[in-house]
Design a protein around this motif. Structure first.
Motif, PDB file in Angstrom:
ATOM      1  N   GLY A  58       0.796  -1.217   0.000  1.00 12.62           N
ATOM      2  CA  GLY A  58       0.000   0.000   0.000  1.00 12.62           C
ATOM      3  C   GLY A  58       0.829   1.268   0.000  1.00 12.62           C
ATOM      4  N   GLN A  59       2.111   1.176   0.348  1.00 10.36           N
ATOM      5  CA  GLN A  59       2.974   2.359   0.375  1.00 10.36           C
ATOM      6  C   GLN A  59       3.468   2.760  -1.011  1.00 10.36           C
ATOM      7  N   TYR A  60       3.627   1.813  -1.916  1.00 10.02           N
ATOM      8  CA  TYR A  60       4.338   2.079  -3.160  1.00 10.02           C
ATOM      9  C   TYR A  60       3.516   2.765  -4.260  1.00 10.02           C
ATOM     10  N   PRO A  61       2.348   2.224  -4.667  1.00  2.00           N
ATOM     11  CA  PRO A  61       1.704   2.741  -5.872  1.00  2.00           C
ATOM     12  C   PRO A  61       1.204   4.176  -5.746  1.00  2.00           C
ATOM     13  N   PHE A  62       0.973   4.661  -4.532  1.00  2.99           N
ATOM     14  CA  PHE A  62       0.321   5.949  -4.363  1.00  2.99           C
ATOM     15  C   PHE A  62       1.292   7.061  -3.957  1.00  2.99           C
ATOM     16  N   ALA A  63       2.589   6.783  -4.002  1.00  2.21           N
ATOM     17  CA  ALA A  63       3.559   7.796  -3.596  1.00  2.21           C
ATOM     18  C   ALA A  63       3.467   9.041  -4.470  1.00  2.21           C
ATOM     19  N   ALA A  64       3.272   8.874  -5.769  1.00  2.16           N
ATOM     20  CA  ALA A  64       3.182  10.026  -6.667  1.00  2.16           C
ATOM     21  C   ALA A  64       1.940  10.867  -6.355  1.00  2.16           C
ATOM     22  N   ILE A  65       0.827  10.210  -6.055  1.00  6.68           N
ATOM     23  CA  ILE A  65      -0.402  10.926  -5.717  1.00  6.68           C
ATOM     24  C   ILE A  65      -0.225  11.706  -4.415  1.00  6.68           C
ATOM     25  N   VAL A  66       0.418  11.087  -3.442  1.00  9.57           N
ATOM     26  CA  VAL A  66       0.670  11.767  -2.171  1.00  9.57           C
ATOM     27  C   VAL A  66       1.581  12.971  -2.397  1.00  9.57           C
ATOM     28  N   GLY A  67       2.574  12.821  -3.262  1.00 10.96           N
ATOM     29  CA  GLY A  67       3.464  13.936  -3.574  1.00 10.96           C
ATOM     30  C   GLY A  67       2.711  15.110  -4.196  1.00 10.96           C
ATOM     31  N   LYS A  68       1.780  14.818  -5.083  1.00 11.60           N
ATOM     32  CA  LYS A  68       0.971  15.890  -5.679  1.00 11.60           C
ATOM     33  C   LYS A  68       0.096  16.564  -4.635  1.00 11.60           C
ATOM     34  N   CYS A  69      -0.410  15.783  -3.700  1.00 12.40           N
ATOM     35  CA  CYS A  69      -1.210  16.350  -2.614  1.00 12.40           C
ATOM     36  C   CYS A  69      -0.367  17.302  -1.770  1.00 12.40           C
ATOM     37  N   ILE A  70       0.892  16.912  -1.506  1.00 11.75           N
ATOM     38  CA  ILE A  70       1.815  17.776  -0.765  1.00 11.75           C
ATOM     39  C   ILE A  70       2.031  19.082  -1.522  1.00 11.75           C
ATOM     40  N   ALA A 122      -4.039   0.942   6.289  1.00  4.60           N
ATOM     41  CA  ALA A 122      -2.965   1.354   7.195  1.00  4.60           C
ATOM     42  C   ALA A 122      -1.677   1.637   6.427  1.00  4.60           C
ATOM     43  N   GLY A 123      -1.378   0.818   5.405  1.00 10.03           N
ATOM     44  CA  GLY A 123      -0.203   1.066   4.572  1.00 10.03           C
ATOM     45  C   GLY A 123      -0.307   2.381   3.826  1.00 10.03           C
ATOM     46  N   LEU A 124      -1.493   2.686   3.339  1.00  9.21           N
ATOM     47  CA  LEU A 124      -1.709   3.963   2.655  1.00  9.21           C
ATOM     48  C   LEU A 124      -1.562   5.125   3.635  1.00  9.21           C
ATOM     49  N   GLY A 125      -2.071   4.938   4.851  1.00  9.48           N
ATOM     50  CA  GLY A 125      -1.887   5.967   5.870  1.00  9.48           C
ATOM     51  C   GLY A 125      -0.424   6.195   6.200  1.00  9.48           C
ATOM     52  N   THR A 126       0.382   5.148   6.124  1.00 11.17           N
ATOM     53  CA  THR A 126       1.807   5.264   6.419  1.00 11.17           C
ATOM     54  C   THR A 126       2.503   6.224   5.479  1.00 11.17           C
ATOM     55  N   VAL A 127       2.241   6.105   4.186  1.00 11.19           N
ATOM     56  CA  VAL A 127       2.914   6.984   3.228  1.00 11.19           C
ATOM     57  C   VAL A 127       2.416   8.418   3.358  1.00 11.19           C
ATOM     58  N   PHE A 128       1.140   8.625   3.676  1.00  8.37           N
ATOM     59  CA  PHE A 128       0.632   9.980   3.894  1.00  8.37           C
ATOM     60  C   PHE A 128       1.304  10.613   5.119  1.00  8.37           C
ATOM     61  N   SER A 129       1.393   9.870   6.216  1.00  8.97           N
ATOM     62  CA  SER A 129       1.979  10.390   7.444  1.00  8.97           C
ATOM     63  C   SER A 129       3.471  10.650   7.277  1.00  8.97           C
ATOM     64  N   TYR A 130       4.176   9.713   6.658  1.00  3.68           N
ATOM     65  CA  TYR A 130       5.610   9.852   6.469  1.00  3.68           C
ATOM     66  C   TYR A 130       5.944  11.038   5.571  1.00  3.68           C
ATOM     67  N   PHE A 131       5.213  11.178   4.469  1.00  4.75           N
ATOM     68  CA  PHE A 131       5.462  12.288   3.557  1.00  4.75           C
ATOM     69  C   PHE A 131       5.158  13.630   4.212  1.00  4.75           C
TER      70      PHE A 131
END
Length: 492
Positions: A58-70, A122-131
């Protein structure tokens, strides 16, 4: 007075960043809860592997989307989303376990599917929180971006250790072991509140960050010319350039097609897939590996219910060792690589410059990590007989994982330039996305084949074949690193 207010606000921002990073690693404590899922819910090893992979993947595929949100909304928005995801996922996971009867004989397919979805959340939440923590640190401390991002990465690496201490201190009973449902509910409340506070604090700091950017236009321009850091960036900034090299050796304008046609890139993908895939397999299955071994050297001893508390303590200890080894290796090898293998920077003339004397290729650290993994796995095959012996596996795996991810971004930027570094690293990140499931399911099916009907696999046979395969894979990765070392001689 305004300066004191600004300092107080910056202090709150630092606490928020530290809190988000330190609480973001809940999914990495899965080894603590997996024994209970196996004994209480009667889940099989492939089902346990599927659940933990849902969180890891859950951490990997959405990293680009999270980056755009940032980029569009700021770190506070990601912290808010992380709060919602963590609270709902860990809370639902806890309730699912609590409502399952103690005398269940067969695993429930619907329950397994729901647990998989919850852990993916929870994995998706991890990348949002970490970023949110990482980029809040870089934006609030633009003059010390290397140290700020490095400290955030180190705190994130310590997150499993911090959360496992909470589990063992407050939710572990000497007789019954870890109270999984209560621990997960604590995670839902704690991590949800930490990220919710982060959303408020980081939102309120947005204007002050903009003011600092406007007052320091020159500094901001320099920051914009540097790629945003990620988890694997070097920890300390370099000094003034001292030696130059021809920029023509860098494939700065390579397209995605050019990158995929480059044989060197595919060798780097292979190394990342084999080394990181094997490491994440071990990290995901630490709980079942511990459970497969006796607590003493008595060969006939089995892990029974009254021994579960000791097994939970042993699992917690291994999670802590993994976390510490991962963090210490990042803090040690990051500055070491920056010192003896400095990354070249770009000059206005178009040339690249090394900030210090260059002693050895940065690929040497990939050779070191892959060989360390091979030695670790080989030693485990020969020496591990009880749960206490697994410290060797935890330390070696944590050091390999931390060292590999510390040097990868700088290797990519040195060979393919800075302009497309994030894109190139994003493509490379799909290597562990593929490698982790391959090694994890190999482990799961091998363990299942040696387990009794509807039982838990016992003995080294649960993981021996998988570890031999991983040993061979790490040797192949080592050979690949030597090839790149020779091909890229003088370039990094």
């Amino acid at each position: 007075m305004s300066s004191l207010v600004r300092l107080a606000q910056l202090g709150l921002v630092c606490l928020s960043i530290a809190g988000n990073a330190l609480c973001a690693g809940g999914i990495f404590t899965f080894p603590l809860i997996s024994p209970a899922l196996a004994t209480h819910l009667k889940l099989t090893q492939p089902q346990l592997t599927t659940i933990v992979l849902a969180g890891m993947v859950g951490q990997y595929p959405f990293a680009a989307i999270v980056g755009k949100c940032i980029d569009k909304y700021g770190p506070w928005a990601c912290s808010l989303i992380a709060s919602i995801l963590f609270s709902s996922s860990f809370g639902s996971f806890s309730l699912e376990i609590a409502k399952t009867a103690d005398d269940v004989l067969q695993p429930s397919a619907s329950s397994f599917q729901r647990l998989t979805v919850f852990f993916f959340m929870a994995g998706l939440g991890t990348v949002f929180s970490y970023f949110s923590a990482l980029f809040a640190a870089s934006k609030n401390f633009p003059d010390y971006i290397g140290v700020a991002s490095g400290a955030t990465m180190a705190l994130f690496g310590l997150s499993p250790l911090f959360l496992s201490v909470i589990a063992s201190t407050f939710f572990t009973n000497p007789d019954a072991g870890l109270q999984v449902s209560s621990y997960l509910m604590c995670l839902a409340v704690l991590v949800g509140l930490v990220n919710l506070c982060g959303a408020v604090i980081l939102r309120s700091s947005k204007k002050s960050v903009q003011d600092r950017e406007e007052s320091g236009a020159e500094t901001s321009q320099q920051v914009q010319d540097v790629e945003e850091p990620d988890e694997r960036a070097p920890l300390l900034p370099g000094k003034a350039p001292t030696a130059t090299i021809d920029v023509s050796t860098v494939d700065e304008g390579a397209t995605v097609v050019d990158l995929l046609k480059n044989r060197h890139f595919w060798v780097l993908v292979m190394i990342t897939l084999l080394v990181c895939g094997a490491c994440e397999m071990i990290m995901s299955n630490t709980g079942s590996i511990v459970l497969s071994l006796p607590q003493s050297s008595n060969p006939g001893m089995k892990v029974t219910s009254f021994q579960r508390s000791g097994t939970d303590v042993a699992t917690s200890a291994q999670v802590r060792l993994l976390s510490l080894a991962n963090t210490i290796s990042r803090l040690f090898f990051g500055p070491l690589a920056d010192y003896i293998s400095p990354v070249a920077s770009y000059l206005p003339s178009g040339e690249r410059a090394f900030p210090r004397q260059h002693f050895i290729s940065r690929v040497a650290f990939l050779s070191l990590s892959s060989m360390l993994l091979a030695i670790t796995l080989f030693s485990v095959q020969l020496n591990v007989r009880t749960q206490a012996d697994l410290w060797l596996l935890s330390v070696g795996t944590g050091m390999t994982y931390g060292t590999t991810f510390t040097v990868l971004p700088s290797i990519i930027s040195s060979i393919w330039g800075l302009s497309n570094m994030a894109r190139n690293f994003g493509i490379l990140s799909y290597a562990p996305f593929i490698g982790t499931p391959l090694f994890s399911y190999l482990y799961a099916f091998v363990a299942t084949s040696h387990a009794p009907d509807n039982g838990i696999c016992q003995g080294a046979s649960c993981w021996r074949f998988t570890f031999w395969v991983a040993t061979g894979a790490s040797i192949v990765a080592f050979c690949g690193s030597l090839y790149l070392w020779r091909e890229w001689k003088g370039r990094l």
